[in-house]
Design a protein around this motif. Sequence first.
Motif, PDB file in Angstrom:
ATOM      1  N   ILE A  81      16.146  -4.790   0.111  1.00 33.47           N
ATOM      2  CA  ILE A  81      15.014  -5.687  -0.106  1.00 33.47           C
ATOM      3  C   ILE A  81      13.794  -4.871  -0.515  1.00 33.47           C
ATOM      4  O   ILE A  81      13.458  -3.872   0.128  1.00 33.47           O
ATOM      5  CB  ILE A  81      14.704  -6.495   1.170  1.00 33.47           C
ATOM      6  N   GLU A  82      13.173  -5.288  -1.591  1.00 38.94           N
ATOM      7  CA  GLU A  82      11.918  -4.689  -2.032  1.00 38.94           C
ATOM      8  C   GLU A  82      10.811  -5.344  -1.216  1.00 38.94           C
ATOM      9  O   GLU A  82      10.492  -6.510  -1.408  1.00 38.94           O
ATOM     10  CB  GLU A  82      11.710  -4.948  -3.518  1.00 38.94           C
ATOM     11  N   VAL A  83      10.270  -4.604  -0.265  1.00 35.17           N
ATOM     12  CA  VAL A  83       9.214  -5.126   0.601  1.00 35.17           C
ATOM     13  C   VAL A  83       7.897  -4.988  -0.140  1.00 35.17           C
ATOM     14  O   VAL A  83       7.544  -3.901  -0.595  1.00 35.17           O
ATOM     15  CB  VAL A  83       9.167  -4.363   1.945  1.00 35.17           C
ATOM     16  N   GLU A  84       7.186  -6.097  -0.262  1.00 37.32           N
ATOM     17  CA  GLU A  84       5.946  -6.105  -1.020  1.00 37.32           C
ATOM     18  C   GLU A  84       4.733  -6.067  -0.098  1.00 37.32           C
ATOM     19  O   GLU A  84       4.757  -6.632   0.992  1.00 37.32           O
ATOM     20  CB  GLU A  84       5.892  -7.346  -1.910  1.00 37.32           C
ATOM     21  N   SER A  85       3.684  -5.408  -0.562  1.00 35.51           N
ATOM     22  CA  SER A  85       2.418  -5.393   0.174  1.00 35.51           C
ATOM     23  C   SER A  85       1.712  -6.725  -0.044  1.00 35.51           C
ATOM     24  O   SER A  85       2.156  -7.558  -0.832  1.00 35.51           O
ATOM     25  CB  SER A  85       1.533  -4.237  -0.308  1.00 35.51           C
ATOM     26  N   ARG A  86       0.614  -6.906   0.618  1.00 37.97           N
ATOM     27  CA  ARG A  86      -0.150  -8.157   0.479  1.00 37.97           C
ATOM     28  C   ARG A  86      -0.637  -8.389  -0.946  1.00 37.97           C
ATOM     29  O   ARG A  86      -0.872  -9.511  -1.343  1.00 37.97           O
ATOM     30  CB  ARG A  86      -1.320  -8.157   1.446  1.00 37.97           C
ATOM     31  N   LEU A  87      -0.786  -7.324  -1.723  1.00 42.05           N
ATOM     32  CA  LEU A  87      -1.245  -7.452  -3.103  1.00 42.05           C
ATOM     33  C   LEU A  87      -0.095  -7.624  -4.093  1.00 42.05           C
ATOM     34  O   LEU A  87      -0.319  -7.708  -5.287  1.00 42.05           O
ATOM     35  CB  LEU A  87      -2.084  -6.235  -3.490  1.00 42.05           C
ATOM     36  N   GLY A  88       1.128  -7.648  -3.603  1.00 42.18           N
ATOM     37  CA  GLY A  88       2.283  -7.850  -4.469  1.00 42.18           C
ATOM     38  C   GLY A  88       2.909  -6.586  -5.014  1.00 42.18           C
ATOM     39  O   GLY A  88       3.848  -6.646  -5.795  1.00 42.18           O
ATOM     40  N   PHE A  89       2.392  -5.415  -4.618  1.00 43.34           N
ATOM     41  CA  PHE A  89       2.975  -4.150  -5.054  1.00 43.34           C
ATOM     42  C   PHE A  89       4.101  -3.753  -4.106  1.00 43.34           C
ATOM     43  O   PHE A  89       4.105  -4.118  -2.936  1.00 43.34           O
ATOM     44  CB  PHE A  89       1.910  -3.048  -5.076  1.00 43.34           C
TER      45      PHE A  89
END
Length: 130
Positions: A81-89
């Motif tokens: 799973i690509e875990v994303e930061s709050r900004l979508g990165f």
Amino acid sequence: MTRKILLASAATALLLGGVILPAQAQNTGSAPAAAQTRMESGQTRAKALMDRDVYSSDDVEIGEVEDLILNAQHQVVLAVIEVESRLGFTDKYVAVPVSQLTPAANNRDRLTLSMTRDQVKAMQGFKYED
């Protein structure tokens, strides 16, 4: 992109009943088994997992399924799973057993992971060996 297509194709074949690859087939002297012509009950397509949004058990979006990992018996065992930061990165990648992902009944593009967002954030990142 080609890697994703090849992996998705292999995963689809494995999810469709553990298909034996021709290079692994052994000649037993009997007639070859009939080819499967449609999906059977309980089988899932790799496409149903790849690039799907993943939500935590506390209903927070975590990221999306980036990859599927097969074991030595060619069975899909892990979802990366690509875990994303709050900004979508991309923050990091984590690997979870496929059995911990369940499709949402009312949303075909969404999977739910049986972990909270905090549990996922605490996981060690997944590193590829290739």
